[in-house]
Design a protein around this motif. Structure first.
Motif, mmCIF file in Angstrom:
data_model
loop_
_atom_site.group_PDB
_atom_site.id
_atom_site.type_symbol
_atom_site.label_atom_id
_atom_site.label_comp_id
_atom_site.label_asym_id
_atom_site.label_seq_id
_atom_site.Cartn_x
_atom_site.Cartn_y
_atom_site.Cartn_z
ATOM 1 N N ARG A 429 0.844 -1.190 0.000
ATOM 2 C CA ARG A 429 0.000 0.000 0.000
ATOM 3 C C ARG A 429 0.885 1.248 0.000
ATOM 4 O O ARG A 429 2.017 1.228 0.473
ATOM 5 N N GLY A 430 0.337 2.331 -0.503
ATOM 6 C CA GLY A 430 1.085 3.580 -0.507
ATOM 7 C C GLY A 430 0.887 4.335 -1.803
ATOM 8 O O GLY A 430 -0.035 4.053 -2.576
ATOM 9 N N GLU A 431 1.766 5.311 -2.050
ATOM 10 C CA GLU A 431 1.700 6.138 -3.253
ATOM 11 C C GLU A 431 2.869 5.788 -4.169
ATOM 12 O O GLU A 431 4.034 5.806 -3.750
ATOM 13 N N PHE A 432 2.557 5.474 -5.406
ATOM 14 C CA PHE A 432 3.556 5.110 -6.404
ATOM 15 C C PHE A 432 3.544 6.167 -7.507
ATOM 16 O O PHE A 432 2.474 6.556 -7.984
ATOM 17 N N MET A 433 4.711 6.612 -7.912
ATOM 18 C CA MET A 433 4.773 7.605 -8.969
ATOM 19 C C MET A 433 4.628 6.944 -10.343
ATOM 20 O O MET A 433 5.220 5.893 -10.607
ATOM 21 N N TYR A 434 3.826 7.544 -11.210
ATOM 22 C CA TYR A 434 3.911 7.252 -12.644
ATOM 23 C C TYR A 434 4.530 8.478 -13.292
ATOM 24 O O TYR A 434 4.339 9.614 -12.850
ATOM 25 N N ARG A 435 5.280 8.281 -14.359
ATOM 26 C CA ARG A 435 6.040 9.403 -14.896
ATOM 27 C C ARG A 435 6.555 9.098 -16.295
ATOM 28 O O ARG A 435 6.587 7.948 -16.728
ATOM 29 N N ASP A 436 6.937 10.147 -16.980
ATOM 30 C CA ASP A 436 7.694 10.025 -18.218
ATOM 31 C C ASP A 436 9.165 10.010 -17.843
ATOM 32 O O ASP A 436 9.638 10.878 -17.106
ATOM 33 N N LEU A 437 9.910 9.023 -18.329
ATOM 34 C CA LEU A 437 11.324 8.915 -17.989
ATOM 35 C C LEU A 437 12.202 9.867 -18.793
ATOM 36 O O LEU A 437 13.380 10.026 -18.474
#
Length: 453
Positions: A429-437
């Motif tokens: 559980r928690g916050e996961f980043m999605y992103r452009d590399l």
């Protein structure tokens, strides 16, 4: 086909669709942000930012909107999410879309940072006939946005002379003028002709791009969207605060949660108006310059996910066109991603439950040719999750496993069922980043948070 088809070849079809295909109807309007939004502009980030330059916005924006979301005055109804057009249909359905052009005239257009490769050089007729200083490169700023609009979908089957949504060659004109409307018919599958009869096959295409008939200005105004072709026989419930998230139930009773990102990379952002009253266009604000690393037209303009952007330069208070060394020299870059720095990121915040089956869908309908690389921290997926002759999204034992994907450009569309579901194999559980590399797209605003509860 040069000769008329025999009657028996088409008797089981109504237009492009099989006569027994379920029908899904949509009515869509093309409107300007000045018409539809209460403040007359599309805000890509509503905060003032660390330097007080915001909100970041585009008063020239154009949008596809469901007509049921509009008042009689073409205002977006309260509570309707402000995001690109997101439609859903099931594999095997006949999709009928009526497109209405409700643009007010003339359309507002302003110079901005988004460019295209220069077409020609032209000379200002008022310039000195022997001077060269007044020769200009003719580019995107000098092209007016079209007042006609179309709706083109990838992958689905359609009659190219009736439902392609663009004006091409000697095909009949298919764009829709102001005050007019047109119905497009698409089949969520494939249609084949073997010389005597037609055959059809439902196809679960997943996310496909939707674009207009203006190849130069439509995408940088925000006139893009996506059509999600869900599994055959499925149903779904869209989130009221954002249609980018939905719960999908399959015919066998199983479920998955879906999150959709529509990528933009060629928009013209502007600072808030009060900073530039000295300019002729001061009522709309100064254009935000390109990032310092932008070296050509394909890297110009600004990026966003679903009409929202969260630039690092905006959060930390340095100029977007400052030399790259400014960001490289900072030792506190990690604070840019903390809510306490400049508030919670305004890019889509997706929420799922630990262990829940999740499909991420990332689509780039149109824009600059500079490619994107997508990553979702803490999760992996199959690169090619297709089975049953590529007609269904399902586990593919011979596919590579990916933790990021590269090469997403205009017309690209990815479907990513997360392995082990939200939170990975241990249901973290928690916050996961999605992103452009790609570093400048990250700095330009392409990142957000995936929450696992």
């Amino acid at each position: 086909i040069a000769e008329p088809l025999p009657t028996e070849a088409v008797s089981s079809f109504d237009g492009i669709c099989p006569i027994d295909a379920p029908t899904r109807d949509f009515t869509i309007a093309a409107v300007s942000a000045q018409q539809a939004l209460s403040n007359g502009t599309l805000e890509y980030n509503s905060r003032p930012g660390a330097a007080g330059l915001g909100p970041l916005h585009d008063p020239t924006a154009l949008m596809y909107v469901r007509t049921s979301d509009l008042s009689n005055q073409n205002r977006l109804l309260p509570g309707v999410p402000i995001e690109p057009l997101i439609l859903r249909a099931a594999a095997g359905e006949c999709i009928k879309i009526t497109l209405e052009n409700r643009f007010d005239r003339p359309l507002l257009d302003l110079p901005g940072a988004s460019k295209m490769p220069d077409i020609i050089q032209y000379r200002d007729p008022n310039a000195h006939p022997l001077g060269s200083a007044q020769d200009f490169d003719f580019g995107a700023d000098h092209v007016r946005p079209s007042e006609h609009v179309g709706l083109h979908a990838q992958m689905v089957a359609y009659d190219v002379t009736q439902a392609d949504g663009v004006n091409a060659g000697f095909n009949p004109v298919q764009s829709v003028g102001p005050g007019q409307q047109r119905t497009f018919e698409w089949y969520a599958g494939t249609v084949a002709y073997n010389g005597s009869t037609f055959s059809h096959k439902p196809m679960e295409f997943g996310a496909v791009g939707l674009t207009s008939s203006d190849p130069i200005k439509a995408s940088n105004k925000g006139l893009v969207g996506t059509l999600i072709i869900e599994p055959e026989g499925s149903s779904w419930t869209e989130e009221p605060q954002s249609r980018a998230s939905a719960d999908v139930q399959l015919a066998d009773g199983s479920k998955f949660r879906e999150h959709v990102l529509v990528v933009q990379n060629d928009i013209n952002l502007r600072y808030w108006p009060q900073l530039s009253q000295d300019l002729p266009s001061g009522a709309y604000g100064k254009p935000v310059p390109n990032l310092a690393v932008s070296e050509n037209a394909a890297e110009s303009g600004h990026p966003a996910y679903n009409y929202r952007t969260e630039p690092i330069w905006f959060r930390l208070g340095y100029a977007p066109d400052a030399i790259a060394q400014v960001s490289l020299d900072r030792t506190d870059m990690d604070i840019a991603f903390l809510d306490s720095t400049d508030g919670q990121a305004e890019t889509p915040r997706f929420i799922s439950r630990a262990g829940e089956a999740v499909r991420m869908r990332v689509v780039h309908p149109a824009g600059h040719a500079q490619n994107h690389t997508f990553s979702l921290h803490g999760h992996t997926w199959q690169e090619l999750p297709w089975n049953a002759g590529s007609s269904q999204i399902a586990s593919n034992p011979v596919s590579e496993i990916k933790g990021f994907r590269d090469g997403l450009g205009p017309s690209g569309h990815w479907n990513m069922p997360l392995r082990h579901g939200a939170g990975g194999p241990f249901g973290v559980r928690g916050e996961f980043m999605y992103r452009d590399l790609v570093p400048w797209y990250l700095a330009g605003g392409l990142w957000g948070v995936f929450v696992v509860e």
